[in-house]
Design an enzyme around this catalytic site. Structure first.
Site, PDB file in Angstrom:
ATOM      1  N   TYR A 130      48.580-147.238  -5.023  1.00  0.00           N
ATOM      2  CA  TYR A 130      48.843-146.009  -4.252  1.00  0.00           C
ATOM      3  C   TYR A 130      49.942-145.313  -4.653  1.00  0.00           C
ATOM      4  CZ  TYR A 130      49.973-143.602   0.075  1.00  0.00           C
ATOM      5  OH  TYR A 130      50.253-142.777   0.926  1.00  0.00           O
ATOM      6  N   ASN A 181      66.144-145.543  -5.018  1.00  0.00           N
ATOM      7  CA  ASN A 181      64.993-145.732  -4.560  1.00  0.00           C
ATOM      8  C   ASN A 181      64.691-147.377  -4.778  1.00  0.00           C
ATOM      9  OD1 ASN A 181      61.809-145.713  -6.402  1.00  0.00           O
ATOM     10  ND2 ASN A 181      62.040-145.975  -4.310  1.00  0.00           N
ATOM     11  N   GLY A 182      64.546-148.065  -3.661  1.00  0.00           N
ATOM     12  CA  GLY A 182      64.405-149.455  -3.637  1.00  0.00           C
ATOM     13  C   GLY A 182      65.306-149.892  -2.593  1.00  0.00           C
ATOM     14  N   CYS A 186      60.818-143.583  -2.259  1.00  0.00           N
ATOM     15  CA  CYS A 186      61.629-142.610  -2.677  1.00  0.00           C
ATOM     16  C   CYS A 186      61.371-142.028  -3.988  1.00  0.00           C
ATOM     17  CB  CYS A 186      63.188-142.801  -2.806  1.00  0.00           C
ATOM     18  SG  CYS A 186      63.646-143.477  -0.850  1.00  0.00           S
ATOM     19  N   GLY A 236      58.232-139.214  -0.829  1.00  0.00           N
ATOM     20  CA  GLY A 236      58.985-139.189   0.568  1.00  0.00           C
ATOM     21  C   GLY A 236      59.047-137.876   0.778  1.00  0.00           C
TER      22      GLY A 236
HETATM   23  P1  AMP Z   1      46.596-148.166   7.786  1.00  0.00           P
HETATM   24  O1  AMP Z   1      45.938-147.017   8.523  1.00  0.00           O
HETATM   25  O2  AMP Z   1      47.555-148.705   8.550  1.00  0.00           O
HETATM   26  O3  AMP Z   1      45.465-149.220   7.629  1.00  0.00           O
HETATM   27  O4  AMP Z   1      46.911-147.712   6.387  1.00  0.00           O
HETATM   28  C1  AMP Z   1      46.047-147.852   5.307  1.00  0.00           C
HETATM   29  C2  AMP Z   1      46.103-146.156   4.727  1.00  0.00           C
HETATM   30  O5  AMP Z   1      47.357-145.811   4.230  1.00  0.00           O
HETATM   31  C3  AMP Z   1      45.249-146.105   3.595  1.00  0.00           C
HETATM   32  O6  AMP Z   1      44.333-144.915   3.407  1.00  0.00           O
HETATM   33  C4  AMP Z   1      46.146-145.767   2.399  1.00  0.00           C
HETATM   34  O7  AMP Z   1      45.758-145.140   1.487  1.00  0.00           O
HETATM   35  C5  AMP Z   1      47.601-145.639   2.990  1.00  0.00           C
HETATM   36  N1  AMP Z   1      48.690-145.908   2.252  1.00  0.00           N
HETATM   37  C6  AMP Z   1      49.030-147.449   2.020  1.00  0.00           C
HETATM   38  N2  AMP Z   1      50.165-147.752   1.673  1.00  0.00           N
HETATM   39  C7  AMP Z   1      50.996-146.632   2.220  1.00  0.00           C
HETATM   40  C8  AMP Z   1      52.262-146.327   2.245  1.00  0.00           C
HETATM   41  N3  AMP Z   1      53.336-147.100   1.848  1.00  0.00           N
HETATM   42  N4  AMP Z   1      52.607-144.991   2.828  1.00  0.00           N
HETATM   43  C9  AMP Z   1      51.786-144.098   3.620  1.00  0.00           C
HETATM   44  N5  AMP Z   1      50.417-144.606   3.458  1.00  0.00           N
HETATM   45  C10 AMP Z   1      49.898-145.627   2.741  1.00  0.00           C
END
Ligand code: AMP
Length: 488
Positions: free
Chosen positions: A260, A120-121, A19, A45
């Site tokens: 990220y 947030n948390g 968030c 978010g």
């Molecule tokens: P996956 O497709 O499940 O392996 O997720 C990896 C991808 O999700 C990568 O391209 C990351 O940039 C992205 N990513 C990593 N952490 C998050 C997050 N918390 N929320 C949304 N996307 C994420």
């Protein structure tokens, strides 16, 4: 209880972002500034947003599902949100009435006046405290752990709202940043390890609290400083006052903010997120370079690290994958009969940059492996001669219990596969991750991850959880109070 129960068929099931919180005191149009701040924090978010403003006599509340630009699009809504002080929040959510109840900021009338909270948390003793409160007769309207704080505030015997909030926070365990609005002040709080971010800014005579500095930049506010771990800042008409009611502890800021979450242009704990990501890419090139013709990022999150990698390796950088930025949850589902075509809603290969080339494909992280698998297949279809996947962070082996709705541990690819198995699963010629030491070097702690040295929270990468997982250790199911859960 299913997670992600309303998954869109084309939603690749990736983890949700956390968030964004914002607060401002001391300007007319506090709500308009808050809407701007939330807009800058939209990456934290995307599915609901809310603002509570106070005009000296009355609180005004507006919350809804949708993007900030939709929720606060109407002049009528903005005109109603009068006041010199406001707080706001944006988060992910699913749909429907149950979830609307969870949209923040939460607002309640207490014996001491109105109180709005944006959080947030995650509280790691939420289940235990909630059970105790229910046994004492408390009635909950939402499944969000923010409501637990509100109940503790209402029950506190302290004689002002800031004191009550501090009293309440002394009873919870967790990783959080919190912004509150009362009829005299806005209040910002960071958990004692400073896991989640919160900054203080100044805009002429007004003071601002925000998850990230990009929310200050958007309105020309000046960055003053990060709120410190365990610090409570009360901002009223006399300006900000700082309290340190909780025992001082060594900071354990979330390293995943650098990897990220944070917007690349944000200054996070003294460092520009973009620069840190570029250094992660450069470290990765030094650690796991491979002969290749071109470095291609998975956009957008892989871009800074790919630039760093390409620079260090002396290789050309190319946008071999192009992202469509207009994919929303409201996208009309393509008819059943075309779904099997594997519609490429979000990414497409740019054949001109890939054909016949040995490609280093760069992303920031792998969770379930869904994104990588799809993208690697695309790059191969576009004629790449070799595909070498490089991940600019160490393997994600553990779930986050500190406010990020990550997949469960079993779903995380790196929790149950070794490097070769993962490479096979994703379909690449080689796969390498950044080491923990490389990550620490990139994030400005060259001494690495050593006991006694300043560290980050890297639980998702190492399994070492710095905030006690009270509910899990007390026998409760080890998961966050998610708003995806049915409260009944
Ligand atoms: P996956 O497709 O499940 O392996 O997720 C990896 C991808 O999700 C990568 O391209 C990351 O940039 C992205 N990513 C990593 N952490 C998050 C997050 N918390 N929320 C949304 N996307 C994420």
């Amino acid at each position: 209880m299913t997670r992600f129960p309303l998954r869109h068929p084309f939603d690749d099931g990736r983890p949700r972002e956390e968030c964004g919180v914002f607060g401002i005191f001391g300007t007319q149009d506090a709500a308009a500034h808050t809407a701007l701040g939330l807009h800058a924090l939209q990456h934290r978010g995307q599915e609901s947003a809310g603002i509570v403003a106070f005009d000296g006599a009355q609180f005004h509340v507006h919350r809804d599902l949708g993007l900030v630009s939709d929720v606060f699009a109407s002049d009528t809504v903005m005109e109603r949100l009068k006041g010199h002080a406001a707080i706001g929040h944006n988060r992910y959510a699913t749909t429907g009435a149950t979830v609307l109840r969870n949209v923040q900021p939460i607002f309640v009338e207490t014996g001491m006046g109105g109180l709005a909270l944006a959080h947030n948390g995650n509280l790691t003793n939420a289940h235990s405290v909630r059970r105790e409160l229910v046994e004492r007769g408390a009635i909950f309207q939402s499944t969000s752990d923010t409501e637990i704080i509100v109940h503790l505030v209402a029950l506190s015997g302290m004689d002002d709202m800031a004191g009550r909030l501090i009293d309440a926070l002394g009873q919870v365990v967790g990783a959080y940043s919190l912004v509150a609005l009362t009829d005299t002040a806005i209040i910002g709080v960071r958990d004692t390890l400073g896991v989640r971010p919160l900054v203080l800014g100044k805009l002429d005579g007004a003071h601002v609290l925000a998850s990230e500095t990009c929310a200050l930049d958007i309105m020309g506010a000046r960055f003053v400083r990060d709120i410190e771990p365990g610090e409570v800042v009360v901002i009223d008409r006399d300006g900000p006052r700082s309290f340190k009611p909780f025992p001082a502890r060594r900071s354990r800021f979330c390293i995943f903010e650098y990897i990220y979450f944070a917007r690349p242009d944000s200054r996070v704990e003294g460092r520009n997120a973009y620069e840190v990501r570029k250094r992660m890419g450069a470290e990765l090139a030094r650690e796991s370079g491979v002969p290749a013709d071109v470095v291609v990022p998975v956009p957008d999150s892989g871009v800074p690290a790919a630039l760093g990698y390409a620079g260090e390796a002396g290789l050309p950088f190319a946008l071999g994958i192009v992202r469509n930025h207009y994919v929303g949850r409201t996208f009309i589902e393509p008819a059943q009969n075309i779904r099997h075509l594997g519609v490429k809603l979000k990414h497409n290969a740019n054949r001109a940059e890939l054909e016949g080339k040995r490609v280093v494909l760069l992303d920031d992280s792998i969770m379930r492996g869904t994104t990588s698998t799809k993208i690697v297949a695309m790059v191969r279809d576009a004629g790449a001669a070799e595909v070498h996947m490089r991940i600019a962070s160490p393997p994600n082996t553990h779930s986050c219990f500190y406010g990020v709705d990550t997949p469960s541990r079993e779903e995380l690819l790196a929790s149950h596969m070794d490097l070769d198995e993962m490479a096979g699963f994703i379909g690449v010629d080689s796969l390498a991750y950044l080491t923990v030491d490389g990550l620490y070097r990139a994030a400005g702690k060259p001494e690495g991850r050593r006991a006694g040295q300043p560290q980050y929270c890297d639980a998702c990468l190492t399994g070492e959880y710095p905030v006690p997982l009270v509910d899990r250790d007390g026998g409760f199911e080890a998961r966050q109070l998610s708003l995806l859960d049915d409260p009944n």
